[in-house]
Motif scaffolding. Structure first.
Motif, PDB file in Angstrom:
ATOM      1  N   PRO A  95     -52.060  28.889  33.123  1.00 32.27           N
ATOM      2  CA  PRO A  95     -51.174  29.512  32.129  1.00 32.27           C
ATOM      3  C   PRO A  95     -50.185  30.488  32.773  1.00 32.27           C
ATOM      4  CG  PRO A  95     -53.286  30.629  32.098  1.00 32.27           C
ATOM      5  CD  PRO A  95     -53.418  29.478  33.080  1.00 32.27           C
ATOM      6  N   ASP A  97     -46.883  30.465  32.493  1.00 34.76           N
ATOM      7  CA  ASP A  97     -45.672  30.745  31.719  1.00 34.76           C
ATOM      8  C   ASP A  97     -46.008  30.715  30.233  1.00 34.76           C
ATOM      9  OD1 ASP A  97     -45.810  28.006  30.973  1.00 34.76           O
ATOM     10  OD2 ASP A  97     -44.468  27.437  32.605  1.00 34.76           O
ATOM     11  N   ALA A  98     -45.028  31.059  29.409  1.00 33.12           N
ATOM     12  CA  ALA A  98     -45.259  31.183  27.964  1.00 33.12           C
ATOM     13  C   ALA A  98     -45.685  29.863  27.346  1.00 33.12           C
ATOM     14  CB  ALA A  98     -43.993  31.700  27.284  1.00 33.12           C
ATOM     15  N   ARG A 100     -47.348  27.298  28.672  1.00 31.68           N
ATOM     16  CA  ARG A 100     -48.737  26.970  28.990  1.00 31.68           C
ATOM     17  C   ARG A 100     -49.714  27.944  28.326  1.00 31.68           C
ATOM     18  NH1 ARG A 100     -45.591  25.516  33.186  1.00 31.68           N
ATOM     19  NH2 ARG A 100     -46.032  23.581  34.317  1.00 31.68           N
ATOM     20  N   ARG A 101     -49.343  29.210  28.246  1.00 34.22           N
ATOM     21  CA  ARG A 101     -50.223  30.171  27.554  1.00 34.22           C
ATOM     22  C   ARG A 101     -50.373  29.779  26.084  1.00 34.22           C
ATOM     23  NH1 ARG A 101     -47.612  33.797  31.031  1.00 34.22           N
ATOM     24  NH2 ARG A 101     -46.015  34.368  29.492  1.00 34.22           N
ATOM     25  N   THR A 102     -49.280  29.388  25.446  1.00 34.98           N
ATOM     26  CA  THR A 102     -49.344  28.957  24.049  1.00 34.98           C
ATOM     27  C   THR A 102     -50.231  27.734  23.899  1.00 34.98           C
ATOM     28  OG1 THR A 102     -47.155  29.841  23.527  1.00 34.98           O
ATOM     29  CG2 THR A 102     -47.975  28.089  22.107  1.00 34.98           C
ATOM     30  N   TRP A 104     -52.774  26.783  25.776  1.00 37.13           N
ATOM     31  CA  TRP A 104     -54.192  27.129  25.912  1.00 37.13           C
ATOM     32  C   TRP A 104     -54.688  27.939  24.712  1.00 37.13           C
ATOM     33  CZ3 TRP A 104     -57.365  24.560  28.720  1.00 37.13           C
ATOM     34  CH2 TRP A 104     -56.943  23.956  29.903  1.00 37.13           C
ATOM     35  N   ARG A 105     -53.858  28.816  24.183  1.00 39.76           N
ATOM     36  CA  ARG A 105     -54.255  29.572  22.996  1.00 39.76           C
ATOM     37  C   ARG A 105     -54.487  28.644  21.815  1.00 39.76           C
ATOM     38  NH1 ARG A 105     -49.758  34.378  23.799  1.00 39.76           N
ATOM     39  NH2 ARG A 105     -50.884  35.521  25.413  1.00 39.76           N
ATOM     40  N   ALA A 162     -58.188  29.253  32.585  1.00 36.08           N
ATOM     41  CA  ALA A 162     -56.933  29.168  31.833  1.00 36.08           C
ATOM     42  C   ALA A 162     -57.060  29.801  30.457  1.00 36.08           C
ATOM     43  CB  ALA A 162     -56.509  27.706  31.718  1.00 36.08           C
ATOM     44  N   ALA A 166     -55.024  33.120  29.431  1.00 38.12           N
ATOM     45  CA  ALA A 166     -54.033  32.934  28.369  1.00 38.12           C
ATOM     46  C   ALA A 166     -54.229  33.920  27.231  1.00 38.12           C
ATOM     47  CB  ALA A 166     -54.101  31.507  27.833  1.00 38.12           C
ATOM     48  N   PRO A 171     -50.873  38.962  31.110  1.00 34.56           N
ATOM     49  CA  PRO A 171     -51.309  37.856  31.971  1.00 34.56           C
ATOM     50  C   PRO A 171     -51.229  38.214  33.453  1.00 34.56           C
ATOM     51  CG  PRO A 171     -49.740  37.121  30.306  1.00 34.56           C
ATOM     52  CD  PRO A 171     -49.746  38.609  30.268  1.00 34.56           C
ATOM     53  N   GLN A 177     -52.700  33.804  40.117  1.00 39.85           N
ATOM     54  CA  GLN A 177     -53.438  32.706  39.490  1.00 39.85           C
ATOM     55  C   GLN A 177     -53.587  31.527  40.451  1.00 39.85           C
ATOM     56  OE1 GLN A 177     -52.482  31.453  35.478  1.00 39.85           O
ATOM     57  NE2 GLN A 177     -51.424  33.379  35.054  1.00 39.85           N
TER      58      GLN A 177
END
Length: 201
Positions: A95, A97-98, A100-102, A104-105, A162, A166, A171, A177
């Motif tokens: 995660p 960047d934004a 990938r974080r979204t 995983w969330r 991840a 995330a 982060p 990471q």
């Protein structure tokens, strides 16, 4: 967000992407069809034309989210081999960047909903079996003693790392990471050290 366009399949995918954004931001339980329709600039009737219920839309959205993860991982695996192939896949999934974080969330939200849903747990089981098989394929050429178990270990490490990163308010940097994941993955796939045998006097 623009109104859904294209053929039936494309419209379902546009709706699912809007649902994914809403769920990742607000949580699965709080999001309604009205929220998703408003984001797309349509009525809830338009949504129910493509999905008969919120549950149907959620199931499709979850499948799409996992398919994007698996496609991204498979694309990263192309064009390289050996341990660098595995590192390329892991790096692509972090995660960092934004977007990938979204992503995983979103899966975190789905994990929570699966607790009370047999259908969601079955979908989760199918997803994880595919995930484990993919990572077993990646580690098999590396000479590990048990590719199935090692692949599962790497898959669980990557997903656990991840998901938790995330969900953090701040982060970890992308470089951290990647370096941390590389070190841990190499430990997981390293050949087991044979036990030392004390010579008999």
């Amino acid at each position: 967000m623009s109104r859904p366009r294209g053929n039936h399949t494309e419209r379902r995918e546009v709706i699912a992407r809007a649902a994914a954004d809403a769920i990742a931001t607000r949580g699965l339980e709080q999001v309604t069809l009205r929220d998703i329709a408003a984001a797309l600039g349509v009525t809830t009737g338009v949504l129910t034309h493509y999905f008969p219920s919120k549950d149907a839309l959620v199931a499709f959205t979850k499948a799409q989210a996992f398919n994007r993860h698996l496609t991204r991982a498979r694309d990263a695996a192309a064009g390289t081999d050996g341990i660098e192939r595995l590192h390329a896949v892991v790096t692509e999934l972090l995660p960092v960047d934004a977007e990938r974080r979204t992503s995983w969330r979103l899966l975190v939200a789905f994990h929570g909903s699966a607790v009370g849903s047999a259908a969601m747990r079955r979908a989760h089981d199918r997803r994880m079996r595919a995930w484990f098989a993919f990572f077993a394929e990646l580690v098999a050429p590396l000479g590990v003693a048990d590719a199935e178990a090692t692949g599962m270990a790497v898959a669980l490490f990557v997903e656990g790392m991840a998901v938790h990163l995330a969900m953090m308010q701040r982060p970890r940097p992308a470089a951290w990471q990647r370096a941390f994941a590389r070190t841990q993955v190499e430990r997981l796939v390293a050949p087991a050290t044979p036990p030392r045998v004390t010579p008999t006097p």
